[in-house]
Design an enzyme around this catalytic site. Structure first.
Site, short mmCIF file in Angstrom:
data_model
loop_
_atom_site.label_atom_id
_atom_site.label_comp_id
_atom_site.label_asym_id
_atom_site.label_seq_id
_atom_site.Cartn_x
_atom_site.Cartn_y
_atom_site.Cartn_z
N HIS A 97 0.78 -1.17 0.00
CA HIS A 97 0.07 -0.01 0.03
C HIS A 97 0.91 1.23 -0.06
O HIS A 97 0.58 2.12 0.54
CB HIS A 97 -1.04 0.05 1.17
CG HIS A 97 -1.66 -1.20 1.44
ND1 HIS A 97 -2.99 -1.25 0.80
CD2 HIS A 97 -1.33 -2.30 2.26
CE1 HIS A 97 -3.34 -2.74 1.25
NE2 HIS A 97 -2.42 -3.25 2.22
N LYS B 230 15.64 21.41 -11.08
CA LYS B 230 14.89 20.14 -11.51
C LYS B 230 16.02 19.14 -12.09
O LYS B 230 16.84 19.32 -12.67
CB LYS B 230 13.93 20.57 -12.33
CG LYS B 230 12.83 21.17 -11.79
CD LYS B 230 11.88 20.17 -10.59
CE LYS B 230 11.17 19.26 -11.26
NZ LYS B 230 9.87 20.06 -11.74
N SER C 139 14.66 21.47 -16.13
CA SER C 139 13.64 22.41 -16.28
C SER C 139 13.92 23.70 -16.78
O SER C 139 15.21 24.11 -16.60
CB SER C 139 12.90 22.45 -15.16
OG SER C 139 12.05 23.76 -15.15
N GLU D 16 9.09 8.60 -17.13
CA GLU D 16 7.91 8.76 -17.12
C GLU D 16 7.33 8.46 -18.67
O GLU D 16 6.13 7.99 -18.78
CB GLU D 16 7.67 10.20 -17.07
CG GLU D 16 7.96 10.64 -15.66
CD GLU D 16 7.94 12.48 -15.51
OE1 GLU D 16 8.00 12.77 -14.33
OE2 GLU D 16 8.61 12.84 -16.33
#
Ligand code: ARG
Length: 465
Positions: free
Chosen positions: A161, A288, A282, A295
């Site tokens: 979980h 970043k 970024s 992704e």
């Protein structure tokens, strides 16, 4: 280029040329030109068989084989004149053959139709694509095993979980994906076995009256046997559907691993960092380091599933035998393989280079009362408590530690004995994350010893030594 009246393969029956939009919707050349080599292999086998059976002359076969040599060379040199007006790769090759050798080219299509031709080519293409995807997965497995070897004893939190559950080893975690990839590879290999029957000789749909030898062409093309039903041969695409289903499952596994990379490399987890080669920055936020490749793998897994679904949709209401709906099978399949292969390469690169942060992982593993189960097990083992009672006692101790904002191991023996008088000092031995992970020695469990055994076995299976 428009071929004009009488120049298409069926020009005899047609007076006018197709509309431009008709050509646009009908042409598949941009996609199926990838099967040029398979098309030539199929034609070679077919022509050899026609000559062997006396259906065409040896001289014609020699001319055809020689012409196909030239076509193949032109394809390799990039000088082959692809013509979209000729619709697909099959008619492009045949038309070029005619330009090169004249009349004998017209005999090649005896006892054959594009319907059995295309599906022969497509099966050959998919057979080697399955092999290629399987090899790439083996490469990913090798990368995972190498990193598992380095991290057989690296402690990290195991989650259920996404809540801290029990300490595990990073090596164990990585090997879980090796197992998944192993099943993925075996699914691809199974698909290749079922796929490996020859549709060539089914002709348009009903077979042919010419005395062809389908065993001969099947063997020449490396198929195990000819398909037993000519309607099935030209109408069925379940091999492609199966390949896409297999890729979809395998891509789902890649996506889960990609998601873990996204989580682990976030500052909140801080378990790992991708190298510059596998991160992007970024344009506005200088701090970043984004895990874009991971992704994209996550997103592209859905594309593969979508292509499965699109192909299933194209097939499910088609009456036998061939219909042009089936032409789109190749676009969907090629795209799925290309996407999948790219995703596997990306995951392999990331796994090979990702920098794990063992200190952060260990610190996280020690949080969240991750050794509570070890405490309960100790109560069972040392005090003979039934597990349910031990669970209850441990729960009370966790609540006590939580109220004090401390860890289980930071409770004093006296505090523990307030909850159960039988507890002794030796309980503290089982409360470290190292002790917890090391104690789990059952087959398939997380202890460094077990992980090292599994790593050794995988190295052998993957021939990494
Ligand atoms: N390009 C076609 C395809 O991929 C070849 C088969 C055409 N057959 C036909 N009967 N029109 O399906």
């Amino acid at each position: 280029m428009n071929q004009g009246k009488g120049q298409t393969m069926w020009g005899g029956r047609f007076a006018a040329t197709p509309s431009e939009i008709m050509e646009e919707i009908n042409a598949s050349l941009d996609i199926d030109r990838r099967m040029a080599a398979e098309d030539i292999a199929g034609s070679r086998a077919h022509a050899d068989m026609l000559a062997e059976m006396g259906i065409i002359s040896e001289a014609d076969n020699e001319a055809i084989q020689g012409g196909l040599d030239t076509v193949l060379a032109e394809l390799r040199d990039g000088t082959f004149p692809f013509r979209r007006a000729l619709e697909d790769i099959h008619m492009n090759v045949e038309a070029r053959l005619k330009e090169l050798i004249g009349e004998p080219a017209g005999r090649l299509h005896t006892a054959r139709s594009r319907n059995d031709q295309v599906i022969t080519d497509f099966r050959l293409w998919t057979r080697s694509a399955l092999d290629g995807a399987g090899s790439l997965l083996a490469g990913l497995q090798a990368a995972l095993v190498t990193r598992a070897d380095e991290n057989a004893g690296t402690i990290m939190p195991g989650f259920t979980h996404l809540q801290t559950a029990q300490p595990v080893t990073l090596g164990h975690h990585l090997l879980a994906y090796v197992e998944m990839a192993s099943r993925d590879r075996s699914r691809l290999a199974d698909c290749a076995v079922r796929l490996n029957e020859s549709p060539l000789g089914a002709a348009a749909l009903a077979g042919t009256g010419f005395p062809i030898d389908r065993d001969m062409t099947a063997e020449a093309l490396g198929f195990a046997r000819p398909m037993a039903n000519s309607l099935d041969a030209v109408a069925s695409r379940d091999f492609a559907l199966e390949a896409l289903a297999d890729l979809s499952i395998a891509a789902t596994h890649l996506s889960r691993l990609a998601e873990e990379i996204v989580l682990w490399t976030s500052p909140q987890f801080g378990f790992a960092a991708l190298t510059d080669a596998w991160s992007t920055g970024s344009s506005i936020m200088p701090q970043k380091r984004n895990p874009d490749a991971a992704e994209l793998v996550r997103a592209k897994a859905s594309l593969i599933t979508a292509n499965y679904s699109a192909l299933q949709g194209a097939i499910k209401a088609l009456p036998l035998a061939y219909a042009k709906d089936l032409q789109d099978d190749k676009r969907l399949t090629f795209e799925a393989f290309d996407t999948f292969n790219l995703c596997v390469r990306a995951m392999t690169g990331m796994i090979e280079t990702i920098r794990f942060k063992p200190d952060a992982m260990r610190a996280a593993a020690a949080k969240g009362f991750s050794t509570a189960t070890d405490l309960a097990d100790w109560l069972v083992r040392e005090l003979g408590l039934p597990f349910r009672e031990a669970h209850h006692v441990t729960g009370t101790l966790v609540a006590k530690a939580e109220a004090k904002s401390c860890d289980l191991a930071e409770l004093s023996l006296a505090e523990m004995q307030e909850v159960h008088a039988g507890i002794t000092q030796s309980v503290f031995d089982v409360l470290t994350v190292e002790a917890s992970a090391s104690s789990r020695t059952s087959y398939g469990a997380t202890s460094p010893v077990r992980v090292a055994e599994q790593v050794a076995q995988w190295k052998q299976r993957l021939r990494l030594e």
